[in-house]
Design an enzyme around this catalytic site. Structure first.
Site, mmCIF file in Angstrom:
data_model
loop_
_atom_site.group_PDB
_atom_site.id
_atom_site.type_symbol
_atom_site.label_atom_id
_atom_site.label_comp_id
_atom_site.label_asym_id
_atom_site.label_seq_id
_atom_site.Cartn_x
_atom_site.Cartn_y
_atom_site.Cartn_z
ATOM 1 N N CYS A 26 0.736 -1.095 0.042
ATOM 2 C CA CYS A 26 0.015 0.058 -0.015
ATOM 3 C C CYS A 26 0.848 1.342 0.104
ATOM 4 O O CYS A 26 0.269 2.527 -0.330
ATOM 5 C CB CYS A 26 -0.817 -0.066 1.233
ATOM 6 N N HIS A 30 -1.111 3.113 -6.254
ATOM 7 C CA HIS A 30 -2.330 1.976 -6.562
ATOM 8 C C HIS A 30 -3.581 2.822 -6.572
ATOM 9 O O HIS A 30 -3.678 4.031 -6.038
ATOM 10 C CB HIS A 30 -2.234 0.872 -5.587
ATOM 11 N N HIS A 32 -8.175 2.398 -6.471
ATOM 12 C CA HIS A 32 -9.285 1.861 -5.895
ATOM 13 C C HIS A 32 -10.457 2.585 -6.671
ATOM 14 O O HIS A 32 -10.568 3.664 -6.928
ATOM 15 C CB HIS A 32 -9.482 1.924 -4.339
ATOM 16 N N HIS A 70 -10.633 10.404 -10.202
ATOM 17 C CA HIS A 70 -9.252 10.132 -11.265
ATOM 18 C C HIS A 70 -8.465 11.227 -10.607
ATOM 19 O O HIS A 70 -7.581 11.774 -11.887
ATOM 20 C CB HIS A 70 -10.035 10.350 -12.466
ATOM 21 N N GLU A 109 -12.901 0.695 0.324
ATOM 22 C CA GLU A 109 -12.020 0.541 -0.720
ATOM 23 C C GLU A 109 -12.085 -0.564 -1.547
ATOM 24 O O GLU A 109 -11.389 -0.608 -2.698
ATOM 25 C CB GLU A 109 -10.450 1.066 -0.255
#
Length: 127
Positions: A26, A30, A32, A70, A109
């Site tokens: 994490c 990354h 979600h 985004h 998430e």
């Protein structure tokens, strides 16, 4: 009659969690598909038979989603370490003045991981 109304929203975003140990997955960049659930609680109006017009919740939440969708969450003021716990608090601070009766913010998430935030008075037992 006392009720709770919940409304769900979603956004896609990237994050890195700098508070996690070196080597933890994490800490890396990354993304979600986040789900946000807003809950308001209160007495149903006897004249209208509703607590809230659902559009009122949407009007309060939509500008926040525009900020987040985004985006790299770490670049948003207040979300430099965007854990779901800090995200729930971030939403609460911005929505509480706009939504009287706000009782819970939930951030998911993944389908199996979520955080429920009940505001700054976590020890309260009821409204």
């Amino acid at each position: 009659m006392r009720v709770t109304i919940e409304k769900d929203f979603g956004f896609e975003a990237a994050q890195q969690l700098p508070g996690f140990p070196e080597g933890h997955k994490c800490r890396r960049l990354h993304g979600h598909s986040f789900e946000v659930r807003i809950a308001v609680e209160g007495e149903v109006d006897p004249a209208t038979h509703i607590l809230y017009d659902h559009a009122r919740i949407s009007r309060a939440v939509e500008p926040l989603l525009v900020q987040l969708d985004h985006q790299l969450l770490n670049e948003i003021p207040g979300l430099e370490n965007p854990t779901i716990e800090s995200m729930a608090h971030w939403f609460w601070e911005r929505l509480e003045p706009l939504l009287p009766g706000l009782s819970r913010i939930s951030i998911c998430e993944t389908p199996r991981v979520r955080c429920h935030y009940h505001g700054p008075s976590a020890s309260r037992t009821g409204p």
